[in-house]
Write a protein that holds these residues in place. Structure first.
Motif, PDB file in Angstrom:
ATOM      1  N   SER A  36       2.801  10.400   5.826  1.00 34.76           N
ATOM      2  CA  SER A  36       2.320  10.590   4.462  1.00 34.76           C
ATOM      3  C   SER A  36       1.767   9.313   3.837  1.00 34.76           C
ATOM      4  N   ARG A  37       2.217   8.152   4.318  1.00 35.17           N
ATOM      5  CA  ARG A  37       1.845   6.901   3.658  1.00 35.17           C
ATOM      6  C   ARG A  37       0.984   5.985   4.523  1.00 35.17           C
ATOM      7  N   ALA A  66      -1.684   8.712  -5.574  1.00 36.49           N
ATOM      8  CA  ALA A  66      -3.127   8.886  -5.741  1.00 36.49           C
ATOM      9  C   ALA A  66      -3.888   7.573  -5.622  1.00 36.49           C
ATOM     10  N   GLY A  67      -3.328   6.493  -6.143  1.00 30.74           N
ATOM     11  CA  GLY A  67      -4.015   5.206  -6.073  1.00 30.74           C
ATOM     12  C   GLY A  67      -4.238   4.747  -4.647  1.00 30.74           C
ATOM     13  N   GLN A  68      -3.240   4.963  -3.793  1.00 29.63           N
ATOM     14  CA  GLN A  68      -3.401   4.594  -2.387  1.00 29.63           C
ATOM     15  C   GLN A  68      -4.499   5.424  -1.735  1.00 29.63           C
ATOM     16  N   ARG A  69      -4.523   6.702  -2.023  1.00 25.14           N
ATOM     17  CA  ARG A  69      -5.541   7.565  -1.430  1.00 25.14           C
ATOM     18  C   ARG A  69      -6.937   7.212  -1.913  1.00 25.14           C
ATOM     19  N   GLU A  70      -7.060   6.794  -3.178  1.00 25.26           N
ATOM     20  CA  GLU A  70      -8.362   6.402  -3.718  1.00 25.26           C
ATOM     21  C   GLU A  70      -8.880   5.140  -3.024  1.00 25.26           C
ATOM     22  N   VAL A  71      -7.995   4.160  -2.853  1.00 25.08           N
ATOM     23  CA  VAL A  71      -8.387   2.939  -2.144  1.00 25.08           C
ATOM     24  C   VAL A  71      -8.752   3.257  -0.700  1.00 25.08           C
ATOM     25  N   ALA A  72      -7.987   4.164  -0.076  1.00 22.34           N
ATOM     26  CA  ALA A  72      -8.264   4.539   1.314  1.00 22.34           C
ATOM     27  C   ALA A  72      -9.648   5.163   1.452  1.00 22.34           C
ATOM     28  N   ARG A  73     -10.040   5.989   0.493  1.00 24.28           N
ATOM     29  CA  ARG A  73     -11.371   6.590   0.545  1.00 24.28           C
ATOM     30  C   ARG A  73     -12.450   5.529   0.406  1.00 24.28           C
ATOM     31  N   ALA A  74     -12.248   4.580  -0.502  1.00 23.54           N
ATOM     32  CA  ALA A  74     -13.219   3.497  -0.671  1.00 23.54           C
ATOM     33  C   ALA A  74     -13.304   2.654   0.597  1.00 23.54           C
ATOM     34  N   LEU A  75     -12.154   2.417   1.224  1.00 26.86           N
ATOM     35  CA  LEU A  75     -12.130   1.642   2.468  1.00 26.86           C
ATOM     36  C   LEU A  75     -12.888   2.373   3.572  1.00 26.86           C
ATOM     37  N   ALA A  76     -12.680   3.664   3.684  1.00 24.93           N
ATOM     38  CA  ALA A  76     -13.377   4.441   4.709  1.00 24.93           C
ATOM     39  C   ALA A  76     -14.886   4.378   4.506  1.00 24.93           C
ATOM     40  N   THR A  77     -15.325   4.459   3.265  1.00 24.80           N
ATOM     41  CA  THR A  77     -16.756   4.389   2.969  1.00 24.80           C
ATOM     42  C   THR A  77     -17.320   3.021   3.322  1.00 24.80           C
ATOM     43  N   LYS A  78     -16.601   1.969   2.950  1.00 22.89           N
ATOM     44  CA  LYS A  78     -17.061   0.614   3.230  1.00 22.89           C
ATOM     45  C   LYS A  78     -17.109   0.341   4.730  1.00 22.89           C
ATOM     46  N   CYS A  79     -16.078   0.742   5.445  1.00 17.99           N
ATOM     47  CA  CYS A  79     -16.057   0.503   6.887  1.00 17.99           C
ATOM     48  C   CYS A  79     -17.153   1.290   7.600  1.00 17.99           C
ATOM     49  N   ALA A  80     -17.441   2.494   7.108  1.00 21.18           N
ATOM     50  CA  ALA A  80     -18.495   3.297   7.725  1.00 21.18           C
ATOM     51  C   ALA A  80     -19.868   2.667   7.507  1.00 21.18           C
ATOM     52  N   THR A  91       0.786  -1.231   0.000  1.00 26.17           N
ATOM     53  CA  THR A  91       0.000   0.000   0.000  1.00 26.17           C
ATOM     54  C   THR A  91       0.816   1.278   0.000  1.00 26.17           C
ATOM     55  N   GLY A  92       2.030   1.239   0.539  1.00 30.10           N
ATOM     56  CA  GLY A  92       2.658   2.458   1.026  1.00 30.10           C
ATOM     57  C   GLY A  92       3.376   3.329   0.025  1.00 30.10           C
ATOM     58  N   SER A  93       2.689   3.741  -1.019  1.00 33.54           N
ATOM     59  CA  SER A  93       3.306   4.616  -2.013  1.00 33.54           C
ATOM     60  C   SER A  93       3.089   6.095  -1.707  1.00 33.54           C
ATOM     61  N   GLY A  94       1.975   6.403  -1.009  1.00 35.15           N
ATOM     62  CA  GLY A  94       1.618   7.799  -0.795  1.00 35.15           C
ATOM     63  C   GLY A  94       1.046   8.467  -2.031  1.00 35.15           C
TER      64      GLY A  94
END
Length: 224
Positions: free
Chosen positions: A65-66, A22-36, A17-20
């Motif tokens: 950052s990552r 845009a792709g990591q941030r996009e997945v992180a947003r999807a993860l936050a939505t799913k977990c919520a 995951t740890g690139s910092g």
């Protein structure tokens, strides 16, 4: 993972995951939505958490950052294991002291959880075992072999799930343990030690193995 009783464990698994970027941030947003919406008891990070060479200390800027910034909206624990990039030298994984910086970051962060380079965690009906496949690659895994086998064979958990960075089986470019990268005669490169660890310790003693390393999503049907 429903238990025979009333408890259910819900978690997400991410790797490399740890690139910092845009792709990591996009997945992180999807993860936050799913977990919520569905609930996440925890998240697992399957190694290569900090590209390109892990962390220089437990307070390195890469953690912010990552990890912290991308996953700031995911309010749960993250159980991480180490990959070859976390052990430095651009992914060669030969700076064997460097992985300890990610272990030590557990004392800094509120949600980064890496109790040791390899460890076990019990959550409801689940035994979660984090392994250190980078040290397996180099055959530096005697204590890990002993401890992980004991944890798995003595556990009474409904589900026993093993986390590791390098795959046992993979349809990706790295391939299966024992023949990584088409190098069948070089044990340190071909993952022969990883294969031996899983053949001897994991196979028959766990219900599921989750790994990273090949940057794709696969659900393998083959067994040991």
């Amino acid at each position: 993972l429903p238990d025979a009783g009333a408890s259910t464990v819900r978690f997400a698994a991410l790797g490399d995951t740890g690139s910092g970027e845009a792709g990591q941030r996009e997945v992180a947003r999807a993860l936050a939505t799913k977990c919520a919406s569905a609930g996440c008891d925890f998240v697992t990070l399957l190694g290569d958490n900090l590209y390109p060479s892990g962390a220089s200390s437990s307070h390195a800027a890469e953690f912010e950052s990552r990890f912290e910034v991308p996953y700031r909206d995911v309010a749960t624990d993250f159980f991480a294991v180490l990959g070859n990039h976390d052990y430095g030298h651009g992914g060669l994984g030969t700076d064997f002291a460097r992985g300890q910086n990610e272990v030590d970051y557990s004392k800094v962060s509120q949600k980064w959880k890496m109790p040791a380079a390899y460890y076990k965690v019990e959550r409801g009906p689940l035994l979660l075992v984090g392994t250190d496949t980078n040290m397996q690659m180099f055959g530096r895994d005697d204590a890990q072999r002993r401890d992980v086998k004991e944890w798995l064979t003595t556990s009474t958990a409904k589900w026993r799930i093993v986390l590791g960075h390098h795959p046992y089986l993979s349809n990706g470019p790295h391939g299966n343990a024992g023949s990584y990268n088409g190098a069948p005669m070089v044990p340190i490169q071909n993952g022969a030690h990883v294969k031996a660890f899983y053949d001897d310790v994991i196979c028959g003693n766990a219900d599921l193995h989750l790994s990273g390393h090949d940057h794709s999503r696969q659900w393998m049907t083959e067994t040991c």
